[in-house]
Design an enzyme around this catalytic site. Structure first.
Site, PDB file in Angstrom:
ATOM      1  N   ARG A 128      40.234 -92.718  11.181  1.00 51.50           N
ATOM      2  CA  ARG A 128      39.051 -92.817  12.025  1.00 51.50           C
ATOM      3  C   ARG A 128      37.926 -93.564  11.330  1.00 51.50           C
ATOM      4  O   ARG A 128      37.171 -94.303  11.941  1.00 51.50           O
ATOM      5  CB  ARG A 128      38.585 -91.404  12.402  1.00 51.50           C
ATOM      6  CG  ARG A 128      37.134 -91.328  12.832  1.00 51.50           C
ATOM      7  CD  ARG A 128      36.864 -90.173  13.744  1.00 51.50           C
ATOM      8  NE  ARG A 128      37.854 -90.090  14.783  1.00 51.50           N
ATOM      9  CZ  ARG A 128      38.462 -88.962  15.161  1.00 51.50           C
ATOM     10  NH1 ARG A 128      38.162 -87.837  14.568  1.00 51.50           N
ATOM     11  NH2 ARG A 128      39.339 -88.986  16.117  1.00 51.50           N
ATOM     12  N   TYR A 129      37.763 -93.307  10.036  1.00 52.20           N
ATOM     13  CA  TYR A 129      36.662 -93.885   9.271  1.00 52.20           C
ATOM     14  C   TYR A 129      37.187 -95.086   8.486  1.00 52.20           C
ATOM     15  O   TYR A 129      38.385 -95.199   8.235  1.00 52.20           O
ATOM     16  CB  TYR A 129      36.103 -92.845   8.306  1.00 52.20           C
ATOM     17  CG  TYR A 129      35.495 -91.628   8.963  1.00 52.20           C
ATOM     18  CD1 TYR A 129      34.245 -91.687   9.567  1.00 52.20           C
ATOM     19  CD2 TYR A 129      36.169 -90.411   8.966  1.00 52.20           C
ATOM     20  CE1 TYR A 129      33.678 -90.565  10.146  1.00 52.20           C
ATOM     21  CE2 TYR A 129      35.608 -89.269   9.554  1.00 52.20           C
ATOM     22  CZ  TYR A 129      34.356 -89.363  10.137  1.00 52.20           C
ATOM     23  OH  TYR A 129      33.803 -88.245  10.703  1.00 52.20           O
ATOM     24  N   ARG A 132      38.870 -93.920   4.751  1.00 51.87           N
ATOM     25  CA  ARG A 132      39.582 -92.665   4.461  1.00 51.87           C
ATOM     26  C   ARG A 132      40.414 -92.211   5.653  1.00 51.87           C
ATOM     27  O   ARG A 132      40.091 -92.506   6.795  1.00 51.87           O
ATOM     28  CB  ARG A 132      38.609 -91.574   4.024  1.00 51.87           C
ATOM     29  CG  ARG A 132      37.473 -91.301   4.978  1.00 51.87           C
ATOM     30  CD  ARG A 132      36.281 -90.752   4.160  1.00 51.87           C
ATOM     31  NE  ARG A 132      35.200 -90.249   4.998  1.00 51.87           N
ATOM     32  CZ  ARG A 132      34.317 -91.028   5.601  1.00 51.87           C
ATOM     33  NH1 ARG A 132      34.397 -92.349   5.524  1.00 51.87           N
ATOM     34  NH2 ARG A 132      33.347 -90.495   6.324  1.00 51.87           N
ATOM     35  N   CYS A 141      50.171 -72.344   9.036  1.00 49.82           N
ATOM     36  CA  CYS A 141      49.100 -71.791   8.216  1.00 49.82           C
ATOM     37  C   CYS A 141      49.481 -70.375   7.819  1.00 49.82           C
ATOM     38  O   CYS A 141      50.369 -69.777   8.412  1.00 49.82           O
ATOM     39  CB  CYS A 141      47.790 -71.752   9.001  1.00 49.82           C
ATOM     40  SG  CYS A 141      47.087 -73.382   9.317  1.00 49.82           S
ATOM     41  N   CYS A 145      43.435 -69.111  12.786  1.00 48.29           N
ATOM     42  CA  CYS A 145      42.063 -68.921  13.239  1.00 48.29           C
ATOM     43  C   CYS A 145      42.050 -69.153  14.748  1.00 48.29           C
ATOM     44  O   CYS A 145      42.530 -70.192  15.214  1.00 48.29           O
ATOM     45  CB  CYS A 145      41.119 -69.939  12.591  1.00 48.29           C
ATOM     46  SG  CYS A 145      41.310 -70.121  10.807  1.00 48.29           S
ATOM     47  N   CYS A 148      40.804 -72.528  16.061  1.00 51.13           N
ATOM     48  CA  CYS A 148      41.396 -73.714  15.415  1.00 51.13           C
ATOM     49  C   CYS A 148      41.210 -74.967  16.260  1.00 51.13           C
ATOM     50  O   CYS A 148      41.517 -74.994  17.452  1.00 51.13           O
ATOM     51  CB  CYS A 148      42.890 -73.482  15.195  1.00 51.13           C
ATOM     52  SG  CYS A 148      43.711 -74.896  14.424  1.00 51.13           S
ATOM     53  N   ARG A 150      42.891 -77.549  15.882  1.00 54.04           N
ATOM     54  CA  ARG A 150      44.196 -78.199  16.030  1.00 54.04           C
ATOM     55  C   ARG A 150      45.254 -77.253  16.587  1.00 54.04           C
ATOM     56  O   ARG A 150      46.431 -77.383  16.280  1.00 54.04           O
ATOM     57  CB  ARG A 150      44.643 -78.734  14.673  1.00 54.04           C
ATOM     58  CG  ARG A 150      44.494 -80.221  14.586  1.00 54.04           C
ATOM     59  CD  ARG A 150      44.752 -80.775  13.205  1.00 54.04           C
ATOM     60  NE  ARG A 150      43.586 -81.483  12.768  1.00 54.04           N
ATOM     61  CZ  ARG A 150      42.986 -81.327  11.605  1.00 54.04           C
ATOM     62  NH1 ARG A 150      43.473 -80.491  10.720  1.00 54.04           N
ATOM     63  NH2 ARG A 150      41.908 -82.015  11.323  1.00 54.04           N
ATOM     64  N   ASP A 308      34.186 -76.713  17.443  1.00 48.95           N
ATOM     65  CA  ASP A 308      34.725 -77.709  18.372  1.00 48.95           C
ATOM     66  C   ASP A 308      35.041 -77.051  19.713  1.00 48.95           C
ATOM     67  O   ASP A 308      35.507 -75.911  19.746  1.00 48.95           O
ATOM     68  CB  ASP A 308      36.007 -78.320  17.797  1.00 48.95           C
ATOM     69  CG  ASP A 308      35.731 -79.208  16.593  1.00 48.95           C
ATOM     70  OD1 ASP A 308      34.629 -79.802  16.534  1.00 48.95           O
ATOM     71  OD2 ASP A 308      36.601 -79.307  15.708  1.00 48.95           O
ATOM     72  N   ASP A 345      31.398 -82.405  15.132  1.00 49.55           N
ATOM     73  CA  ASP A 345      32.476 -83.390  15.198  1.00 49.55           C
ATOM     74  C   ASP A 345      32.494 -83.856  16.651  1.00 49.55           C
ATOM     75  O   ASP A 345      32.850 -83.089  17.554  1.00 49.55           O
ATOM     76  CB  ASP A 345      33.812 -82.767  14.766  1.00 49.55           C
ATOM     77  CG  ASP A 345      34.671 -83.759  13.997  1.00 49.55           C
ATOM     78  OD1 ASP A 345      34.588 -84.968  14.316  1.00 49.55           O
ATOM     79  OD2 ASP A 345      35.422 -83.334  13.105  1.00 49.55           O
ATOM     80  N   LYS A 352      32.194 -87.066  12.547  1.00 54.02           N
ATOM     81  CA  LYS A 352      31.199 -86.036  12.252  1.00 54.02           C
ATOM     82  C   LYS A 352      29.790 -86.605  12.327  1.00 54.02           C
ATOM     83  O   LYS A 352      29.499 -87.617  11.698  1.00 54.02           O
ATOM     84  CB  LYS A 352      31.449 -85.465  10.855  1.00 54.02           C
ATOM     85  CG  LYS A 352      32.793 -84.770  10.730  1.00 54.02           C
ATOM     86  CD  LYS A 352      33.062 -84.322   9.299  1.00 54.02           C
ATOM     87  CE  LYS A 352      34.440 -83.733   9.147  1.00 54.02           C
ATOM     88  NZ  LYS A 352      35.522 -84.760   9.227  1.00 54.02           N
TER      89      LYS A 352
HETATM   90  C1  LIG Z   1      36.501 -84.893   8.462  1.00 55.90           C
HETATM   91  C2  LIG Z   1      37.370 -86.035   8.482  1.00 55.90           C
HETATM   92  C3  LIG Z   1      37.458 -86.907   7.384  1.00 55.90           C
HETATM   93  C4  LIG Z   1      36.649 -86.691   6.129  1.00 55.90           C
HETATM   94  O1  LIG Z   1      35.277 -86.830   6.380  1.00 55.90           O
HETATM   95  P1  LIG Z   1      34.207 -86.674   5.190  1.00 55.90           P
HETATM   96  O2  LIG Z   1      32.880 -86.682   5.877  1.00 55.90           O
HETATM   97  O3  LIG Z   1      34.389 -87.826   4.266  1.00 55.90           O
HETATM   98  O4  LIG Z   1      34.501 -85.373   4.515  1.00 55.90           O
HETATM   99  C5  LIG Z   1      38.296 -87.987   7.475  1.00 55.90           C
HETATM  100  N1  LIG Z   1      39.022 -88.237   8.588  1.00 55.90           N
HETATM  101  C6  LIG Z   1      38.946 -87.427   9.662  1.00 55.90           C
HETATM  102  C7  LIG Z   1      39.734 -87.783  10.880  1.00 55.90           C
HETATM  103  C8  LIG Z   1      38.124 -86.307   9.659  1.00 55.90           C
HETATM  104  O5  LIG Z   1      38.074 -85.500  10.724  1.00 55.90           O
END
Ligand SMILES: *Cc1c(COP(=O)(O)O)cnc(C)c1O
Length: 387
Positions: A128-129, A132, A141, A145, A148, A150, A308, A345, A352
């Site tokens: 998504r980002y 990362r 798990c 929870c 959850c 997911r 969420d 989120d 986020k």
């Molecule tokens: C939370 C999340 C991350 C990590 O986000 P950070 O703000 O760097 O901790 C990476 N990918 C996805 C899809 C996420 O939901």
């Protein structure tokens, strides 16, 4: 230690641990209790288990009968022992015992609130980002929870086993040189055996552009017995950061403190994530106690999440207004290290979004009016504009 036999004449109430062992026709044995495999084999998963331990409400009984099809129920004895068997509003119980409230669908509820399925680059990999990715390692798990994010995947057996997906994941990561951070989550990656985890982390570490490996896990809270010196050695070898998950100060037991000590002494950087939950921790005093307890255990509160909007969880959610009010009672009132970033989120897959109480109360050109933690307003003047 000599065992004292309890005669029926000297009636002390059995402890929760004794009663939980009784659910499985066993007597409490501290050595068995401290073995994570014993804990996994003695999880409460069925109505009869809960019925034998808790005084259930009708709603909980219906939740346990009908809800388990939608989303599995499972609670480790370690976590169950923290419950009040006679109080359905117990903050531990609300997190993991289903209730008929789960059958209520509210406005805005979604199956996949964070839009992860659409952002999946290959199965179980969410990119998504820019730099990362989130790698869903497995879909089980230690306990489930009820809130959850997911639940559509977790416990459903809908993720292919990792070995079958691994080639595609590694190919993707090798090709995407912009990815420098891999977050392993799930399901709970710390339920993998030490060897499998070692292999997985090792194959990721072989990719040169991946700098940061981190794991999100609730195992230290649900199953602290799993944190062994051998596991810590694996995490340390691959220089992993660990993000834990805690909701309530009652979870910070001596066993959890010992697990955090093992991890921190082993050099593993520790953060924690907390979901804001109605009737569990939507109270500044409770969260302050939790965050203080975490810092004491060398765990840095990282994120406080607005819950969420997962289908059937509105009874566990609270308003953003409430979250902001709590944040304004934390920031400045206690150590900055004990104050996480409050985030939403974004439903639909926006990632986020941090939110915080307003601190910029006015601006005229280079003159800023800023409000401090105690509500007083101060003026800051920017330096003369460059050029
Ligand atoms: C939370 C999340 C991350 C990590 O986000 P950070 O703000 O760097 O901790 C990476 N990918 C996805 C899809 C996420 O939901």
């Amino acid at each position: 230690m000599a065992k004292t036999r309890r005669s029926s004449a000297t009636m002390t109430q059995p402890t929760n641990r004794e009663r939980l062992c009784g659910v499985f026709g066993e007597s409490y044995d501290p050595e068995a209790w401290s073995d994570w495999r014993w804990q996994m084999r003695h999880r409460l998963t069925r109505l009869e288990h809960f019925e034998a331990f808790l005084r259930l409400t009708d709603g909980e009984r219906r939740g346990l009968t009908m809800g388990a099809e939608r989303f599995a129920v499972s609670v480790t004895p370690h976590f169950a022992a923290l419950m009040n068997p006679f109080d359905p509003s117990c903050p531990i119980r609300r997190q993991v015992v289903p209730s008929s409230d789960e059958f209520t669908v509210s406005r805005g509820d979604m199956e996949d609130p964070c839009g992860e399925d659409h952002a999946s680059a290959v199965e179980g990999l969410v990119h998504r980002y820019p730099d990362r990715v989130l790698l869903l390692a497995l879909d089980t798990c230690a306990s489930y929870c009820r809130y959850c994010t997911r639940s559509r995947l977790v416990s459903q057996g809908s993720l292919d086993p990792l070995p079958r997906r691994m080639d595609a994941i590694l190919d993707y990561l090798r090709a995407h040189t912009e990815v420098r951070d891999v977050l392993l989550s799930g399901g709970d990656p710390l339920l993998m055996s030490d060897d499998r985890l070692d292999t997985l982390l090792g194959s990721l570490r072989e990719i040169e552009h991946i700098e940061l490996l981190r794991i999100g896990s609730r195992v230290p809270g649900f199953l602290p017995q799993r944190i062994t010196p051998e596991l810590v050695a694996v995490l340390r070898r691959h220089r992993v950061w660990l993000s834990l998950h805690f909701s309530h100060p009652l979870e910070l037991t001596p066993e959890v403190a010992a697990a955090c000590d093992l991890l921190a002494d082993g050099g593993i950087p520790l953060g924690s994530q907390t979901v804001l939950l109605h009737g569990v921790n939507d109270d500044a005093a409770v969260l302050k106690q939790l965050f203080h307890g975490l810092v004491k255990n060398r765990v840095r509160p990282y994120y406080l999440y607005q819950a969420d909007p997962v289908v059937g969880t509105s009874h566990l959610r609270t308003s953003i207004e409430k979250g902001l009010e709590i944040m304004s009672q934390l920031r400045g009132h206690t150590s900055g290290y004990a104050v996480p970033t409050y985030v939403v989120d974004a439903p639909g897959g926006g990632g986020k979004i941090p939110i915080q109480p307003e601190t910029i109360v006015g601006r005229e050109g280079e003159t800023w009016q800023l409000k401090n933690w105690a509500g007083k307003v101060y003026t800051y003047i920017d330096p003369p504009a460059a050029g």
